[in-house]
Design an enzyme around this catalytic site. Structure first.
Site, PDB file in Angstrom:
ATOM      1  N   ASN A 229      50.155  47.623  42.815  1.00  0.00           N
ATOM      2  CA  ASN A 229      50.352  47.746  41.382  1.00  0.00           C
ATOM      3  C   ASN A 229      49.004  47.951  40.691  1.00  0.00           C
ATOM      4  O   ASN A 229      47.954  48.070  41.347  1.00  0.00           O
ATOM      5  CB  ASN A 229      51.100  46.530  40.829  1.00  0.00           C
ATOM      6  CG  ASN A 229      50.342  45.217  41.021  1.00  0.00           C
ATOM      7  OD1 ASN A 229      49.113  45.188  41.088  1.00  0.00           O
ATOM      8  ND2 ASN A 229      51.082  44.121  41.108  1.00  0.00           N
TER       9      ASN A 229
ATOM     10  N   GLU B 207      46.339  45.185  41.442  1.00  0.00           N
ATOM     11  CA  GLU B 207      45.872  45.270  42.828  1.00  0.00           C
ATOM     12  C   GLU B 207      44.967  46.485  43.025  1.00  0.00           C
ATOM     13  O   GLU B 207      43.964  46.419  43.747  1.00  0.00           O
ATOM     14  CB  GLU B 207      47.078  45.317  43.770  1.00  0.00           C
ATOM     15  CG  GLU B 207      47.887  44.023  43.766  1.00  0.00           C
ATOM     16  CD  GLU B 207      49.339  44.205  44.181  1.00  0.00           C
ATOM     17  OE1 GLU B 207      50.065  43.186  44.210  1.00  0.00           O
ATOM     18  OE2 GLU B 207      49.750  45.355  44.458  1.00  0.00           O
TER      19      GLU B 207
ATOM     20  N   ASP C  54      60.280  45.009  43.639  1.00  0.00           N
ATOM     21  CA  ASP C  54      60.992  44.876  44.913  1.00  0.00           C
ATOM     22  C   ASP C  54      62.053  45.964  45.048  1.00  0.00           C
ATOM     23  O   ASP C  54      62.226  46.561  46.116  1.00  0.00           O
ATOM     24  CB  ASP C  54      61.657  43.501  45.011  1.00  0.00           C
ATOM     25  CG  ASP C  54      60.660  42.360  44.930  1.00  0.00           C
ATOM     26  OD1 ASP C  54      59.508  42.554  45.337  1.00  0.00           O
ATOM     27  OD2 ASP C  54      61.043  41.278  44.443  1.00  0.00           O
TER      28      ASP C  54
END
Length: 524
Positions: free
Chosen positions: A236, A239, A310
């Site tokens: 993301n 990150e 997810d």
């Protein structure tokens, strides 16, 4: 595999499906039959990583506690659902994959509950190890009136060494006969060195060869997984910023900054492609060949939605494992994420829900007057309108690349389609291949497209005069002086932008190859 209704998941019964001989590798755009077709492939996918249990407690607040100025929540409902890697597995199962999980949980009540829910969903748990000294990670959200007030996290301070050894010993058997392996590393210690080393041995060793399954890594830090040479990594924005050691700006500037560092991200992660997820800004795909692809999110204001990432990585992995092209897989995954952000709690997107979401675009073309009203609302919020027009008959990668470029010129992209009569006048007998309703549905399903309308005039100039877009974009080997619409744009102070033209990927070239029985363009 036959695509007769009896071979599709029960919830897709009655939804349109494409004939069984459709080649998924040729699909460039999304249709409502596609989720059912992917489910029919039933790819075997292993999810390995940090499995959690999410709790959602809701109640009313009518007073403050006496000990401190804190609200008292009188809990009225309690719900527990699989979270983390377990939520990814639940999404895969709901989308039709044959799913198994590998990880470590406790023998506590949360672990028993989590294992039971996974089994009830048809997910294989033979490689899900339980240990009495392990605490099953739980994340309990306490809410009132639709607003999350507090989250309580409980997790193990350390993972028992014998549990890690047991998981590491079972890795090779777990990845055997899988079409894809999805690593979900939340940094909780389950995927420590012994387990990672076993995965490297199983997937990157000499025995792997060409039969290695698709490998997708969804990790808080993808760099330790670089020795596995994953096919895809999905960091993301936070990150990505940590890997690059920089602060990312917002909006399109964030996308531009990420794209400038594509080589560094690919090298650091060892991946064949990097998909950076940017929440409300969608995603950006980075590849060694320099070709990027954007998706745009359709966010909701749901305060309690959780787990869209997810869902995204689950749908992306399923689509790639079933043979869908990467860019189309990204668009499909973005649509699946858009479904769950409109649902409260930790949610999953099923085959039926995704089909219905895509079907909603079938009647999506707006009339010019209604579209004008919608665009004025966008302008009142300071947003720039981009308009482009064309036939968009047989959609291909040249179209999607061009539309993604057009979107980046402003905030809202409008695609004006030539009517069927207009296409016949432009292209001759036998065109369009697809009627305007089908063309509108397919174009609207692209995440970069915000609105679709249809015009029947010889040029788009009258529509442009009515809508007054800040930017008029056109793809092809044109100059602004060659376009009949340019005077209409310049009259109110708009700008004409000319975008890329890819000759071998023109619709005319595609139709010619089909009619002459030729194969695909090499390298396409």
């Amino acid at each position: 595999m036959s695509l007769s209704p009896e071979n599709l998941p029960a919830e897709t019964a009655g939804l349109p499906v494409e004939p069984a001989d459709v080649d998924l590798s040729s699909q460039r755009a999304l249709s409502e039959w596609l989720p059912g077709r992917l489910a029919a492939e039933e790819p075997a996918i292993l999810v390995i990583g940090d499995l959690m249990l999410d709790g959602w407690w809701s109640g009313s607040i009518e007073r403050l506690c006496r000990e401190a100025p804190a609200p008292v929540v009188d809990v009225q409902t309690r719900e527990s659902v699989p979270g983390g890697a377990a939520n990814t597995a639940m999404n895969l199962a709901a989308l039709g994959a044959r799913v198994s999980v590998a990880g470590i949980i406790g023998t506590d009540d949360a672990g028993i509950d989590l294992r039971s829910q996974l089994v009830d969903a048809g997910i294989g748990v033979s490689h899900l190890h339980s240990h009495p000294d392990m605490v099953t990670t739980t994340k309990i959200r306490i809410s009132s009136g639709g607003q999350v007030m507090l989250r309580i996290d409980d997790s193990a301070k350390a993972v028992p060494a014998e549990a890690l050894a047991a998981l590491a010993a079972s890795v090779r058997a777990a990845v055997d006969q899988q079409d894809a392996v999805l690593v979900c590393d939340y940094g909780n210690g389950v995927l420590a060195d012994p387990v990672r080393a076993s995965l490297v041995d199983a997937l990157a060793g000499p025995a792997a060869g060409e039969d290695r399954p698709l490998l997708v890594v969804d990790s808080h830090d993808p760099r330790p997984w670089a020795p596995l040479r994953p096919d895809l990594v999905t960091p993301n924005a936070q990150e990505t910023a940590r890997m690059l050691d920089l602060r990312l700006p917002d909006g399109q500037d964030r996308v531009d900054e990420v794209s400038k560092h594509a080589d560094a991200l690919l090298e650091a992660t060892g991946a064949g492609a990097v998909v950076v997820t940017l929440d409300r800004d969608g995603t950006v795909l980075l590849r060694p060949d320099g070709v990027t692809h954007r998706t745009w999110a359709r966010p909701a204001a749901e305060k309690q939605a959780s787990g869209a990432g997810d869902t995204f990585v689950a749908a992306l992995t399923l689509a790639r494992a079933a043979g869908l092209p990467l860019t189309a897989s990204l668009d499909l995954a973005q649509s699946a994420a858009d479904v769950v952000v409109h649902q409260p709690g930790t949610s999953v997107c099923s085959t039926g829900q995704l089909s219905r979401y895509l079907r909603a675009f079938a009647d999506t073309a707006l009339g010019a007057d209604e579209l004008q009203r919608q665009l004025e609302l966008h302008r009142s919020q300071g947003q720039r309108i981009v308009l482009t027009n064309g036939c968009f008959d047989v959609l291909h990668s040249g179209h999607t690349r061009y539309l993604n470029q057009a979107k980046q010129l402003g905030d809202v992209l409008v695609v004006a389609l030539n009517s069927d009569d207009s296409v016949r006048k432009l292209k001759g007998a036998g065109r369009p291949i697809n009627g305007v309703a089908d063309r509108a549905a397919v174009v609207a399903a692209l995440s970069c497209v915000d609105y679709v309308t249809v015009f029947d005039t010889p040029t788009a100039a009258p529509l442009i005069t009515q809508l007054r877009p800040e930017v008029y974009a056109k793809g092809g080997d044109y100059t602004p002086e060659m376009l009949a619409e340019t005077p209409a744009v310049e009259e109110y102070g708009g700008r004409v932008a000319i975008l890329d033209y890819v000759a071998e990927r023109s619709t005319t070239a595609v139709v010619k190859r089909i009619r002459e029985g030729e194969g695909a363009v090499p390298g396409s």
